[in-house]
Design a protein around this motif. Structure first.
Motif, PDB file in Angstrom:
ATOM      1  N   UNK A  39       0.928  -1.266  -0.054  1.00 23.59           N
ATOM      2  CA  UNK A  39      -0.011   0.154   0.097  1.00 23.59           C
ATOM      3  C   UNK A  39       0.950   1.306  -0.030  1.00 23.59           C
ATOM      4  N   UNK A  40       1.928   1.114   0.742  1.00 21.86           N
ATOM      5  CA  UNK A  40       2.643   2.295   1.155  1.00 21.86           C
ATOM      6  C   UNK A  40       3.490   2.630  -0.471  1.00 21.86           C
ATOM      7  N   UNK A  41       3.888   1.564  -0.989  1.00 24.24           N
ATOM      8  CA  UNK A  41       4.705   1.661  -2.429  1.00 24.24           C
ATOM      9  C   UNK A  41       3.616   2.426  -3.531  1.00 24.24           C
ATOM     10  N   UNK A  42       2.408   1.761  -3.579  1.00 22.30           N
ATOM     11  CA  UNK A  42       1.477   2.256  -4.579  1.00 22.30           C
ATOM     12  C   UNK A  42       1.201   3.782  -4.242  1.00 22.30           C
ATOM     13  N   UNK A  43       1.069   4.143  -3.067  1.00 24.51           N
ATOM     14  CA  UNK A  43       0.801   5.504  -2.685  1.00 24.51           C
ATOM     15  C   UNK A  43       1.966   6.417  -3.351  1.00 24.51           C
ATOM     16  N   UNK A  44       3.209   6.222  -3.015  1.00 24.28           N
ATOM     17  CA  UNK A  44       4.302   7.025  -3.697  1.00 24.28           C
ATOM     18  C   UNK A  44       3.996   6.926  -4.923  1.00 24.28           C
ATOM     19  N   UNK A  45       3.734   5.907  -5.812  1.00 21.32           N
ATOM     20  CA  UNK A  45       3.844   5.812  -7.258  1.00 21.32           C
ATOM     21  C   UNK A  45       2.746   6.728  -7.522  1.00 21.32           C
ATOM     22  N   UNK A  46       1.612   6.732  -6.959  1.00 23.87           N
ATOM     23  CA  UNK A  46       0.397   7.412  -7.237  1.00 23.87           C
ATOM     24  C   UNK A  46       0.673   8.939  -7.241  1.00 23.87           C
ATOM     25  N   UNK A  47       1.463   9.538  -6.121  1.00 23.19           N
ATOM     26  CA  UNK A  47       1.711  10.694  -6.264  1.00 23.19           C
ATOM     27  C   UNK A  47       2.769  11.018  -7.208  1.00 23.19           C
ATOM     28  N   UNK A  48       3.776  10.434  -7.314  1.00 27.93           N
ATOM     29  CA  UNK A  48       4.443  10.635  -8.347  1.00 27.93           C
ATOM     30  C   UNK A  48       4.009  10.779  -9.906  1.00 27.93           C
ATOM     31  N   UNK A  61       7.334  15.022  -0.891  1.00 28.18           N
ATOM     32  CA  UNK A  61       6.564  14.002  -1.183  1.00 28.18           C
ATOM     33  C   UNK A  61       6.317  13.270   0.277  1.00 28.18           C
ATOM     34  N   UNK A  62       7.155  13.254   1.021  1.00 32.43           N
ATOM     35  CA  UNK A  62       6.903  13.102   2.572  1.00 32.43           C
ATOM     36  C   UNK A  62       5.778  13.590   2.966  1.00 32.43           C
ATOM     37  N   UNK A  63       5.879  14.833   2.938  1.00 35.72           N
ATOM     38  CA  UNK A  63       4.917  15.944   3.549  1.00 35.72           C
ATOM     39  C   UNK A  63       3.530  15.615   2.955  1.00 35.72           C
ATOM     40  N   UNK A  64       3.214  15.398   1.668  1.00 41.08           N
ATOM     41  CA  UNK A  64       2.104  14.890   1.000  1.00 41.08           C
ATOM     42  C   UNK A  64       1.633  13.533   1.467  1.00 41.08           C
ATOM     43  N   UNK A  65       2.597  12.468   1.550  1.00 36.18           N
ATOM     44  CA  UNK A  65       2.059  11.435   2.143  1.00 36.18           C
ATOM     45  C   UNK A  65       1.931  11.282   3.612  1.00 36.18           C
ATOM     46  N   UNK A  66       2.257  12.223   4.370  1.00 38.00           N
ATOM     47  CA  UNK A  66       2.076  12.432   5.764  1.00 38.00           C
ATOM     48  C   UNK A  66       2.935  11.357   6.500  1.00 38.00           C
ATOM     49  N   UNK A  67       4.201  11.213   5.942  1.00 36.66           N
ATOM     50  CA  UNK A  67       4.896  10.238   6.674  1.00 36.66           C
ATOM     51  C   UNK A  67       6.360  10.912   6.883  1.00 36.66           C
ATOM     52  N   UNK A  68       7.404  10.207   7.786  1.00 36.70           N
ATOM     53  CA  UNK A  68       8.453  10.900   8.171  1.00 36.70           C
ATOM     54  C   UNK A  68       9.420  10.695   6.639  1.00 36.70           C
TER      55      UNK A  68
END
Length: 157
Positions: A34-43, A54-61
């Motif tokens: 799930x985390x990987x597809x969220x990264x790809x979706x934003x990119x 990107x970390x800010x958008x995903x709300x992760x460290x």
């Protein structure tokens, strides 16, 4: 405040959570977390974004994101590129190998939302989309300290 107003935030949260779960279940065959597809979706929407944004958008460290990027880079789906405007920053770009996977992800998302909205008439879908765009704009404006004019004919008591 009415019952429906009190629960709008919970509904948004539940819809987001349930849609992520449904997408993840449908996309399991793609071999992504799930985390990987969220990264790809934003990119896919913001190719070339820097890691901090990107970390800010995903709300992760940022360190959590670094591990995700490392895995995606190993899978040849993401490449790190130097930021021409900041020698310390890194920009992230999708590789050519990511394109077919992104296309599959989009098909899965389209199928998911077609199923979720199957009982909606085309004009209801359009109205829902319009309403969600307005809500997003209002929340973005609020986040930036801007004020939104009140909708005509609506009171806020």
């Amino acid at each position: 405040m009415s019952q429906s107003r009190d629960s709008i935030g919970f509904l948004f949260s539940d819809i987001a959570r349930l849609s992520r779960q449904a997408f993840n279940a449908r996309a399991a065959s793609l071999g992504l977390s799930l985390a990987q597809w969220r990264v790809l979706a934003v990119l896919a929407r913001q190719d070339g974004i820097n890691q901090v944004r990107l970390a800010d958008i995903l709300e992760i460290q940022p360190m959590t994101l670094v591990r995700q990027i490392d895995r995606l880079e190993t899978m040849d789906l993401v490449a790190r590129r130097p930021d021409p405007g900041d020698r310390r920053a890194v920009r992230l770009e999708l590789t050519a190998a990511a394109a077919p996977l992104i296309a599959q992800m989009r098909r899965i998302a389209d199928e998911l939302w077609d199923a979720a909205l199957a009982g909606f008439a085309p004009d209801e879908r359009e109205a829902l989309h319009h309403t969600l765009v307005r809500i997003k704009a209002a929340l973005c404006a609020d986040a930036h300290g801007e004020t939104q004019p009140h909708a005509a004919g609506h009171s806020h008591s």
